[in-house]
Write a protein that holds these residues in place. Structure first.
Motif, mmCIF file in Angstrom:
data_model
loop_
_atom_site.group_PDB
_atom_site.id
_atom_site.type_symbol
_atom_site.label_atom_id
_atom_site.label_comp_id
_atom_site.label_asym_id
_atom_site.label_seq_id
_atom_site.Cartn_x
_atom_site.Cartn_y
_atom_site.Cartn_z
ATOM 1 N N UNK A 1 65.697 35.804 -0.894
ATOM 2 C CA UNK A 1 66.965 35.458 -0.984
ATOM 3 C C UNK A 1 67.096 33.801 -0.684
ATOM 4 N N UNK A 2 67.933 33.138 -1.484
ATOM 5 C CA UNK A 2 68.120 31.725 -1.329
ATOM 6 C C UNK A 2 68.592 31.357 0.103
ATOM 7 N N UNK A 3 68.214 30.323 0.666
ATOM 8 C CA UNK A 3 68.571 29.725 1.874
ATOM 9 C C UNK A 3 68.878 28.510 1.864
ATOM 10 N N UNK A 4 69.844 27.946 2.646
ATOM 11 C CA UNK A 4 70.206 26.415 2.608
ATOM 12 C C UNK A 4 69.136 25.832 3.276
ATOM 13 N N UNK A 5 69.106 24.293 3.004
ATOM 14 C CA UNK A 5 68.010 23.645 3.476
ATOM 15 C C UNK A 5 67.985 23.601 4.889
ATOM 16 N N UNK A 6 68.954 23.454 5.813
ATOM 17 C CA UNK A 6 69.163 23.485 7.123
ATOM 18 C C UNK A 6 68.379 24.667 7.881
ATOM 19 N N UNK A 7 68.713 25.650 7.221
ATOM 20 C CA UNK A 7 68.122 27.010 7.559
ATOM 21 C C UNK A 7 66.754 27.098 7.528
ATOM 22 N N UNK A 8 65.986 26.679 6.274
ATOM 23 C CA UNK A 8 64.972 26.540 5.858
ATOM 24 C C UNK A 8 64.045 25.805 6.861
ATOM 25 N N UNK A 9 64.607 24.594 7.082
ATOM 26 C CA UNK A 9 64.077 23.647 8.144
ATOM 27 C C UNK A 9 63.899 24.293 9.531
ATOM 28 N N UNK A 10 64.861 24.986 9.887
ATOM 29 C CA UNK A 10 64.639 25.420 11.227
ATOM 30 C C UNK A 10 64.018 26.716 11.377
ATOM 31 N N UNK A 11 63.813 27.321 10.363
ATOM 32 C CA UNK A 11 62.682 28.590 10.458
ATOM 33 C C UNK A 11 61.517 28.260 10.228
ATOM 34 N N UNK A 12 61.313 27.008 9.316
ATOM 35 C CA UNK A 12 59.856 26.629 9.215
ATOM 36 C C UNK A 12 59.470 25.946 10.711
ATOM 37 N N UNK A 13 60.368 25.183 11.174
ATOM 38 C CA UNK A 13 59.827 24.757 12.477
ATOM 39 C C UNK A 13 59.539 25.628 13.365
ATOM 40 N N UNK A 14 60.445 26.589 13.632
ATOM 41 C CA UNK A 14 60.076 27.775 14.668
ATOM 42 C C UNK A 14 58.637 28.434 14.281
ATOM 43 N N UNK A 15 58.318 28.602 13.192
ATOM 44 C CA UNK A 15 57.242 29.542 12.784
ATOM 45 C C UNK A 15 55.864 28.433 12.929
ATOM 46 N N UNK A 16 56.053 27.307 12.772
ATOM 47 C CA UNK A 16 55.005 26.466 12.651
ATOM 48 C C UNK A 16 54.862 25.749 14.101
ATOM 49 N N UNK A 17 55.712 26.095 15.045
ATOM 50 C CA UNK A 17 55.533 25.022 16.354
ATOM 51 C C UNK A 17 54.170 25.026 16.986
ATOM 52 N N UNK A 18 53.281 26.093 16.880
ATOM 53 C CA UNK A 18 52.172 25.968 17.557
ATOM 54 C C UNK A 18 51.080 25.759 16.471
ATOM 55 N N UNK A 19 51.161 25.296 15.316
ATOM 56 C CA UNK A 19 50.152 25.046 14.281
ATOM 57 C C UNK A 19 49.573 24.072 14.574
ATOM 58 N N UNK A 20 48.084 23.860 14.497
ATOM 59 C CA UNK A 20 47.117 22.996 14.769
ATOM 60 C C UNK A 20 47.330 21.637 13.828
ATOM 61 N N UNK A 21 47.956 21.682 12.844
ATOM 62 C CA UNK A 21 48.333 20.484 12.033
ATOM 63 C C UNK A 21 49.600 20.074 12.263
#
Length: 417
Positions: A1-21
């Motif tokens: 489903x389409x999501x707004x940029x602000x939500x996409x940014x928040x979701x991506x940040x949460x899911x990658x907060x422990x990423x090694x890169x």
């Protein structure tokens, strides 16, 4: 489903907060390279941008999939490779298309050299005193630049931090002889270069005839669903030229009639489908249909650059109010004055003068002028009253109209550059 940029940014940040890169989720908000690519890159993973109800959005599954790749990525910080930064190349020696191609090593080297150059400019040192500022010092940086100064400068400018949505300076280290990055991360950036080349190559093809357009996306046209690629001949065949039949019509009347702009070619570039009716905010009159890129250029680009654009001044004068009053929108006034001062003011025999506004008090604009040779005595100020600003703008408009009609200009300000 389409999501707004602000939500996409928040979701991506949460899911990658422990990423090694180290990642920059704000890329999903700023969408660099959108016009050229239609995607946002994180490493070699492209996240497609969509337009839904006039808003740029993402698909939630795409965000989760991209985040999952980085969350599971393994990076051994002890397994490093020499990044082999390329030597300095003067901008005059660069092929424009080659310079726009993705090259992360060249980009990092360019950051370093640009910062070393700007450091000398900020110190007010004459070019003759710069010495061998391009030479690499014992710390791996050019000139007198230190790592702390380089990082501090980069932290205040997004474009000096990010490559493919990642932040290389957080992993870059100096061995005493060469610059090093973790092998897995360097491989990721190499894959990004190849993948972006592939995406750009596809985006360059005209959707109608298949001809290949310029590398930097001049054929890309914004539509209600996103960007499409159309060559000028195909755009000319698909859309009608605007003939000025709405000159003198108020924009609000056009909105109430729901008159479509996307049936026309852009009035400025004459190569892309228009997407909006441009209008004068001071007088309310329609100026003509513009494509998304030209519309953004008129509203957000520097006034100086828009006045340099072929047909830019005459487009502004499509507003009946501006034309009758022999004026331009207020945001362009000081750049007309600045251009006039740079044409007429000189320090001795110096060929070029640079002007910038220092302050505006009690109706008077004070400009600082400086000669191009950076002489110690080559700085002075010039006051310009509001009445003088209006007169210079009027002369500039008269000159533009005279040039259109092919007759001698009556004005004293003959151009914007």
């Amino acid at each position: 489903m389409p999501i707004r940029r602000e939500y996409a940014r928040s979701l991506f940040a949460d899911l990658t907060q422990n990423a090694p890169v180290p990642l920059d989720p704000d890329e999903l908000l700023h969408m660099p390279g959108l016009r050229q690519l239609g995607h946002v890159f994180f490493g070699d993973i492209e996240v497609r941008c969509y337009k839904h109800k006039a808003r740029w959005m993402y698909v939630e599954r795409d965000i989760r999939d991209a985040a999952g790749v980085f969350a599971e990525m393994e990076v051994n910080l002890d397994d490093v490779v020499d990044v082999q930064l390329p030597p300095f190349r003067d901008i005059l020696e660069r092929d424009p298309e080659e310079w726009h191609r993705p090259n992360w090593r060249r980009q990092v080297a360019s950051w370093m050299l640009d910062r070393a150059r700007n450091q000398l400019l900020e110190q007010g040192r004459h070019y003759d005193e710069w010495g061998s500022w391009q030479d690499i010092g014992a710390n791996g940086l050019p000139g007198e630049l230190t790592w702390e100064e380089f990082v501090a400068s980069s932290s205040s400018h997004r474009h000096l931090q990010n490559i493919a949505g990642t932040r290389p300076l957080q992993l870059l280290t100096w061995s005493g002889e060469t610059w090093l990055l973790p092998r897995a991360y360097a491989d990721l950036l190499d894959r990004w270069e190849r993948r972006e080349e592939e995406v750009v190559a596809l985006a360059r093809l005209c959707s109608s005839c298949g001809d290949q357009g310029p590398y930097w996306g001049d054929w890309r046209t914004p539509t209600t669903s996103g960007y499409v690629t159309r060559c000028p001949p195909c755009s000319g065949a698909a859309f009608q030229p605007y003939t000025g039949h709405l000159r003198g019509v108020q924009y609000e009347m056009l909105r109430r009639r729901a008159t479509r702009a996307d049936e026309y070619l852009c009035r400025l570039c004459k190569a892309s489908q228009a997407s909006a009716w441009d209008h004068c905010h001071a007088h309310g009159y329609v100026r003509g249909p513009l494509c998304g890129s030209c519309n953004v250029r008129e509203g957000k680009a520097t006034p100086y650059s828009f006045l340099q654009l072929e047909g830019g001044v005459l487009h502004l004068l499509e507003c009946r109010g501006c034309l009758e009053q022999r004026t331009l929108p207020r945001r362009f006034h000081l750049d007309v004055v600045r251009a006039h001062l740079e044409q007429t003011e000189r320090h001795g025999r110096c060929r070029q003068t640079y002007a910038r506004e220092l302050e505006h008090t009690h109706g008077v604009h004070r400009f600082q002028l400086e000669c191009s040779n950076w002489h110690a005595t080559g700085k002075w100020t010039k006051d310009v009253t509001a009445a003088e600003v209006a007169a210079l703008v009027r002369a500039f408009v008269d000159a533009a109209l005279a040039a259109q009609e092919g007759r001698p200009s009556p004005g004293t300000a003959t151009g914007a550059g």
